[in-house]
Scaffold this active site. Sequence first.
Site, short mmCIF file in Angstrom:
data_model
loop_
_atom_site.label_atom_id
_atom_site.label_comp_id
_atom_site.label_asym_id
_atom_site.label_seq_id
_atom_site.Cartn_x
_atom_site.Cartn_y
_atom_site.Cartn_z
N HIS A 1 17.74 -1.86 -4.01
CA HIS A 1 18.54 -2.45 -5.08
C HIS A 1 17.68 -2.66 -6.33
CE1 HIS A 1 22.27 -3.33 -2.93
NE2 HIS A 1 21.51 -3.58 -1.88
N LYS B 1 4.43 1.84 1.52
CA LYS B 1 3.72 2.95 0.88
C LYS B 1 3.50 4.06 1.91
CE LYS B 1 1.22 0.10 -2.49
NZ LYS B 1 -0.11 -0.30 -3.01
N LYS C 1 -7.18 2.63 10.97
CA LYS C 1 -8.07 3.64 11.56
C LYS C 1 -7.48 5.02 11.36
CE LYS C 1 -9.73 0.62 15.30
NZ LYS C 1 -9.88 0.46 16.76
#
Length: 237
Positions: free
Chosen positions: A151, A204, A221
């Site tokens: 939104h 991300k 890792k």
Amino acid sequence: MIAKLKRDPNYKWECRYSTRDLLIILSGRAGQVLRGCWLKLFIKTQGITFVGTGVKVKHAHLVRAGKNLILEDGVYLNALSERGIQIGDNVSISRDGSIVCTGVVANKGVGVSIGNNTGINAGAFIAGQGGVTIGKDVIIGPGAKIFSENHVFQNHDAIIKSQGVTRQGVVIGNNCWIGAAVTILDGVEIGDGCVIAAGSVINKSIPANSVAGGVPAKVIKRRITNQNNGVEVSRSA
């Protein structure tokens, strides 16, 4: 029989079951096959389809599935979208899993694609408004949530729901393990071979062969194959 259905000669059970347990399993699967025969009148599938109780499929003509589709009890599919719901071979969606491709009817969604041999665990939710692509051999843990729409909220003088949405889509590569209660947000791409820790929020993109976790998630890792003995080991990123 299962090995033949899955076309996997290496498939085997790791435990012994009593005759009673096997009869319970077989009777449950038999009921699922019967319900699957009914569902096959409305969706295009190949091979055997296993359908539990309380399964609901809306806009079934937009669902395409490969062989050995399993929809456990309470699964909800709403395929209304440009591309519908595309499902590969040997895909299972566990109890109370949901896939919704369009949120608001006025803004038609893109759809969802799921690759071969992918398992979606109980209570998972996939929102395909902006498009969700899931690769093959993926494990999605219980309660995981994938959102492909955001939104707009920058204008504080206007109602948020009237400011529209953005859509970038979500891509999950092959051979990934998405842990329980993971939340994946719009615009994220998760590379092949990634492991995402339970409870993480992914806002991300994550590079291939990474182990990531946290809120928001970070790469913890890297998964690197040891060429000497073929064993995968983890090293710090």
